[in-house]
Design an enzyme around this catalytic site. Structure first.
Site, mmCIF file in Angstrom:
data_model
loop_
_atom_site.group_PDB
_atom_site.id
_atom_site.type_symbol
_atom_site.label_atom_id
_atom_site.label_comp_id
_atom_site.label_asym_id
_atom_site.label_seq_id
_atom_site.Cartn_x
_atom_site.Cartn_y
_atom_site.Cartn_z
ATOM 1 N N ASP A 254 0.829 -1.210 0.000
ATOM 2 C CA ASP A 254 0.000 0.000 0.000
ATOM 3 C C ASP A 254 0.860 1.255 0.000
ATOM 4 O O ASP A 254 0.607 2.211 -0.739
ATOM 5 C CB ASP A 254 -0.915 0.014 1.229
ATOM 6 C CG ASP A 254 -2.152 -0.844 1.040
ATOM 7 O OD1 ASP A 254 -2.677 -0.904 -0.084
ATOM 8 O OD2 ASP A 254 -2.599 -1.451 2.027
ATOM 9 N N THR A 255 1.860 1.259 0.872
ATOM 10 C CA THR A 255 2.708 2.445 0.992
ATOM 11 C C THR A 255 3.499 2.695 -0.286
ATOM 12 O O THR A 255 3.615 3.842 -0.742
ATOM 13 C CB THR A 255 3.664 2.288 2.190
ATOM 14 O OG1 THR A 255 2.908 1.969 3.364
ATOM 15 C CG2 THR A 255 4.429 3.569 2.436
#
Length: 406
Positions: free
Chosen positions: A176-177
């Site tokens: 996600d990051t």
């Protein structure tokens, strides 16, 4: 929080409308907000972004500590996208916006009449950044796609862990990051092209699995040319020697990276292995890789006779890259992190106390990012945005609240 700077923020003047929830898309918007973009986050009424109550919760505010950091500098408004007229309200916001950021399942925005084709025709200078599990095209586009799946099929999980054990993950939502970071990069690239080259608005299509795939270094050409499929290698780094995690005499572990040619020689001399330092068959990395197990054994035998702190002091003096295995408690008190401004404090009015928050990276010398406020209350900026920016009257706002639209 950082002291207010009188200089203009580097992204001041860029307005971002954020739609979506949890991590990948909102992380992108967080990065933009930290450097001065005005981020208006649209959340469902009453519930808001689920991240508000994920992980450790501050009981006094019933709010996740993660939320305070992930949504710093953002403005929160509420809007039920399933209500009639909601899409038209979004379009009113887009008239003076630079970026629309969303991370819903592909097709969701189209269902609301807010797909790329519709919006590009109406707002030709708008940048639409779309973050999803698999992207906006391809046979997997409609499949659910969280970070765990993106890390698995993007190639990361297969190489993470020890070869005699199942694949493992890192303790954070890395996929996600990474997707959020790539999305921020793509967004600013599109804005620059539009503003500096008189280009049109365009769609930034960021998939979580592609963000992970983009970090695989030389693995694809190695497979293409040699048929090489890299596997799990534990704490070592394949094809790089020596670089590993070694146990010390006090039972703790330490990371040593002695893979540069001159660094390797300094490392061998520091551990009293001059014979290896002067061995012509260890003069470069490709030669050392062939004898990696021998080198790891020599280094490990030395570290076992010293504490981690002793190892660190000896190797730092020899100018060899070395690092202790830090916990977050170690980071919070480390003098270098403190000196770099990476451990900051922000005041939470509801509890009349401050919490520690991570500083903003990267660090810009003239226009650094700042934390202006922590993640806002749900709908905290409804009056400012709907009333002040869009010009809704108080009566209209009261009616929309009563009807559950906002």
């Amino acid at each position: 929080m950082q002291e207010e700077t009188k200089r203009a923020k580097p992204l001041a003047g860029i307005r971002v409308i954020e739609m979506g929830q949890l991590l990948a898309g909102p992380f992108c918007a967080r990065m933009l907000a930290e450097f001065g973009a005005e981020v208006i986050k649209i959340e469902p009424p009453k519930k808001g972004d689920p991240l508000r109550i994920w992980r450790a919760i501050m009981e006094e505010t019933n709010t996740s500590l993660w939320w305070y950091v992930q949504s710093r500098n953002k403005k929160s408004i509420t809007l039920d996208m399933n209500k009639p007229g909601a899409a038209e309200i979004v379009k009113r916001l887009l008239k003076d916006a630079d970026v629309l950021l969303e991370n819903f399942k592909p097709g969701t925005m189209e269902k609301w009449g807010l797909g790329w084709e519709q919006l590009h025709a109406e707002f030709p200078r708008l940048i639409m950044t779309r973050v999803s599990g698999w992207g906006q095209s391809g046979p997997y586009k409609n499949n659910p796609g969280y970070a765990a799946v993106g890390e698995a099929m993007g190639g990361l999980r297969h190489i993470t862990g020890f070869p005699d054990r199942p694949p493992v993950r890192t303790g954070i939502s890395l996929g996600d990051t990474l997707a959020g970071m790539f999305a921020a990069y793509g967004t600013l690239t599109a804005v620059y092209h539009r503003d500096m080259h008189n280009g049109p608005g365009q769609m930034v299509d960021m998939a979580i699995n592609e963000a992970v795939f983009g970090m695989l270094e030389s693995m694809l050409p190695e497979y293409s040319w040699f048929g090489m499929v890299r596997g799990r290698s534990g704490a070592s780094l394949p094809g790089i020697s020596p670089s590993n995690t070694y146990q010390c005499g006090d039972g703790s572990y330490i990371v040593i990276a002695g893979n540069g040619d001159s660094i390797f020689k300094r490392l061998m001399r520091a551990i009293n292995r001059d014979d290896l330092a002067e061995d012509a068959n260890l003069a470069n990395n490709n030669l050392r890789v062939k004898r990696n197990d021998e080198l790891d054994a020599a280094i490990g035998a030395w570290t076992l006779h010293h504490t981690a702190q002793e190892v660190k002091e000896v190797l730092e003096k020899a100018e060899v890259p070395v690092g202790l295995i830090y916990t977050i408690a170690d980071i919070a008190s480390d003098p270098h992190f403190l000196a770099r401004g990476l451990i900051q404090e922000a005041f939470v009015p509801e509890v009349n106390a401050a919490i520690k928050i991570p500083g903003i990276v990267p660090q810009l010398s003239d226009t650094p990012g700042t934390t202006e406020w922590l993640g806002p209350k749900l709908g905290e900026h409804n009056r400012e945005i709907y009333g002040g920016l869009l010009g809704f009257s108080e009566d209209e706002l009261v009616r929309m609240e009563a009807e559950g639209i906002i």
